[in-house]
Design an enzyme around this catalytic site. Sequence first.
Site, PDB file in Angstrom:
ATOM      1  N   TYR A   1      47.779  47.195  46.343  1.00  0.00           N
ATOM      2  CA  TYR A   1      48.905  46.188  46.615  1.00  0.00           C
ATOM      3  C   TYR A   1      49.202  45.295  45.472  1.00  0.00           C
ATOM      4  CZ  TYR A   1      50.833  42.618  49.756  1.00  0.00           C
ATOM      5  OH  TYR A   1      51.650  41.731  50.303  1.00  0.00           O
TER       6      TYR A   1
ATOM      7  N   SER B   1      54.653  39.563  46.158  1.00  0.00           N
ATOM      8  CA  SER B   1      53.593  38.814  46.566  1.00  0.00           C
ATOM      9  C   SER B   1      53.091  38.030  45.591  1.00  0.00           C
ATOM     10  CB  SER B   1      52.610  39.601  47.351  1.00  0.00           C
ATOM     11  OG  SER B   1      51.399  39.027  47.659  1.00  0.00           O
TER      12      SER B   1
HETATM   13  N1  LIG Z   1      52.526  38.845  55.705  1.00  0.00           N
HETATM   14  C1  LIG Z   1      51.955  38.479  54.605  1.00  0.00           C
HETATM   15  O1  LIG Z   1      51.051  37.540  54.285  1.00  0.00           O
HETATM   16  C2  LIG Z   1      52.769  38.768  53.246  1.00  0.00           C
HETATM   17  C3  LIG Z   1      52.632  37.948  52.249  1.00  0.00           C
HETATM   18  C4  LIG Z   1      53.170  38.318  50.894  1.00  0.00           C
HETATM   19  C5  LIG Z   1      54.149  39.436  50.827  1.00  0.00           C
HETATM   20  N2  LIG Z   1      54.472  40.131  52.120  1.00  0.00           N
HETATM   21  C6  LIG Z   1      55.385  41.070  51.746  1.00  0.00           C
HETATM   22  O2  LIG Z   1      56.331  40.907  52.914  1.00  0.00           O
HETATM   23  C7  LIG Z   1      56.944  42.353  53.175  1.00  0.00           C
HETATM   24  C8  LIG Z   1      56.851  42.247  54.665  1.00  0.00           C
HETATM   25  O3  LIG Z   1      55.603  42.039  55.235  1.00  0.00           O
HETATM   26  P1  LIG Z   1      55.493  41.645  56.803  1.00  0.00           P
HETATM   27  O4  LIG Z   1      54.207  40.794  56.581  1.00  0.00           O
HETATM   28  O5  LIG Z   1      56.746  40.951  57.193  1.00  0.00           O
HETATM   29  O6  LIG Z   1      54.946  42.749  57.069  1.00  0.00           O
HETATM   30  P2  LIG Z   1      55.182  43.298  58.944  1.00  0.00           P
HETATM   31  O7  LIG Z   1      53.912  44.538  59.035  1.00  0.00           O
HETATM   32  O8  LIG Z   1      55.064  42.055  59.917  1.00  0.00           O
HETATM   33  O9  LIG Z   1      56.412  43.801  58.929  1.00  0.00           O
HETATM   34  C9  LIG Z   1      56.917  45.163  58.306  1.00  0.00           C
HETATM   35  C10 LIG Z   1      57.788  45.922  59.333  1.00  0.00           C
HETATM   36  O10 LIG Z   1      57.931  47.158  58.531  1.00  0.00           O
HETATM   37  C11 LIG Z   1      58.286  48.267  59.432  1.00  0.00           C
HETATM   38  N3  LIG Z   1      58.226  49.360  58.751  1.00  0.00           N
HETATM   39  C12 LIG Z   1      56.911  49.927  58.508  1.00  0.00           C
HETATM   40  N4  LIG Z   1      57.126  51.251  57.952  1.00  0.00           N
HETATM   41  C13 LIG Z   1      58.685  51.279  57.999  1.00  0.00           C
HETATM   42  C14 LIG Z   1      59.334  52.571  57.548  1.00  0.00           C
HETATM   43  N5  LIG Z   1      58.871  53.449  57.013  1.00  0.00           N
HETATM   44  N6  LIG Z   1      60.536  52.369  57.648  1.00  0.00           N
HETATM   45  C15 LIG Z   1      61.273  51.301  58.179  1.00  0.00           C
HETATM   46  N7  LIG Z   1      60.592  50.019  58.636  1.00  0.00           N
HETATM   47  C16 LIG Z   1      59.082  50.314  58.359  1.00  0.00           C
HETATM   48  C17 LIG Z   1      57.404  47.942  60.522  1.00  0.00           C
HETATM   49  O11 LIG Z   1      57.593  48.357  61.756  1.00  0.00           O
HETATM   50  C18 LIG Z   1      57.546  46.349  60.689  1.00  0.00           C
HETATM   51  O12 LIG Z   1      58.115  45.919  61.584  1.00  0.00           O
HETATM   52  C19 LIG Z   1      56.012  43.434  52.605  1.00  0.00           C
HETATM   53  O13 LIG Z   1      56.450  43.842  51.596  1.00  0.00           O
HETATM   54  C20 LIG Z   1      54.713  42.518  52.466  1.00  0.00           C
HETATM   55  O14 LIG Z   1      53.740  43.091  51.389  1.00  0.00           O
HETATM   56  C21 LIG Z   1      53.666  39.736  53.175  1.00  0.00           C
END
Ligand SMILES: NC(=O)c1ccc[n+]([C@@H]2O[C@H](COP(=O)([O-])OP(=O)(O)OC[C@H]3O[C@@H](n4cnc5c(N)ncnc54)[C@H](O)[C@@H]3O)[C@@H](O)[C@H]2O)c1
Length: 258
Positions: free
Chosen positions: A170, A147
């Site tokens: 984070y 991130s």
């Molecule tokens: N959304 C943002 O703004 C953003 C920005 C930068 C980085 N990220 C990073 O991107 C990655 C994904 O984020 P996102 O926004 O798609 O999140 P999200 O919450 O939309 O999706 C995450 C998925 O992981 C699944 N999950 C949770 N625990 C789990 C487990 N124990 N085993 C298997 N699956 C599991 C959830 O059911 C969910 O479908 C993360 O590492 C997050 O830090 C997100």
Amino acid sequence: MHGRLVGKNLLITGSAGRIGSATARAAISEGASVVLADISGDKLKAFKDTLSSSVKARVHPLIADVTTEAGIISLLDQAVSATGPLTSAVHSAYPTSYGWGSPFEKLRASHLHEDLANQLGGAILFSQHILRHFQAHTGGDLVHISSIQGICSPKFEHYEGTTMTSPIEYSTIKAGVIAMTRWLAKYHSNQNIRVNCVSPGGILDKQDPEFLKRYRSSCTNYGMLSSEQVASAVIFLLSAEAEAINGQNLIVDDGWSL
Ligand SMILES: NC(=O)c1ccc[n+]([C@@H]2O[C@H](COP(=O)([O-])OP(=O)(O)OC[C@H]3O[C@@H](n4cnc5c(N)ncnc54)[C@H](O)[C@@H]3O)[C@@H](O)[C@H]2O)c1
């Protein structure tokens, strides 16, 4: 069939989430066979239902908990049964504790330990197992998701007056993911293995309008991103176009970090 990932067997963890599902959709359209792994069976089903029947033979949903070693081992076994040896993986699962997002002053040790263990420890353990699998076959490509919070301090001023925050754990976890990526890439030299990560800016998802306005003022053209804008960077890193890119952190943030 045409596409940059034809012939690839790709495992995506967190594949029912924002970035995971956009990456899955892009990978399917680039010709990959895709194992969709997520802890939520309902979200997996809902996502699979959005796909056209013409691609469903190349899509394999699996319920998995990637925070435990047993869960990772079982997932890899089932994934290989579904597609044959894996050539590629994206770790996009985002397990969070009950206390995730607490203000710094209210951070509790049990929640802190759980999030560090599941998000950073889980990423290391997932890497250990998938890279062992790649070593046992012909190599492979792994992409982690970090991130912008892993490369800069949060812009705390963007959150003032909102209920939003960006937790210290984070930033720490995401900086760790970047360091881990470099470590893994170098450690696996000369094995036809690449490990990279993407550092996205925030994904647009009904955030507070005041926050969005302030966030936009730090960016160049868009402000908050779509999941698809992040997914396209992940697909690039998995493709042959990126064959000489290893151990890198690709920042996709519309200039937020400039
Ligand atoms: N959304 C943002 O703004 C953003 C920005 C930068 C980085 N990220 C990073 O991107 C990655 C994904 O984020 P996102 O926004 O798609 O999140 P999200 O919450 O939309 O999706 C995450 C998925 O992981 C699944 N999950 C949770 N625990 C789990 C487990 N124990 N085993 C298997 N699956 C599991 C959830 O059911 C969910 O479908 C993360 O590492 C997050 O830090 C997100």
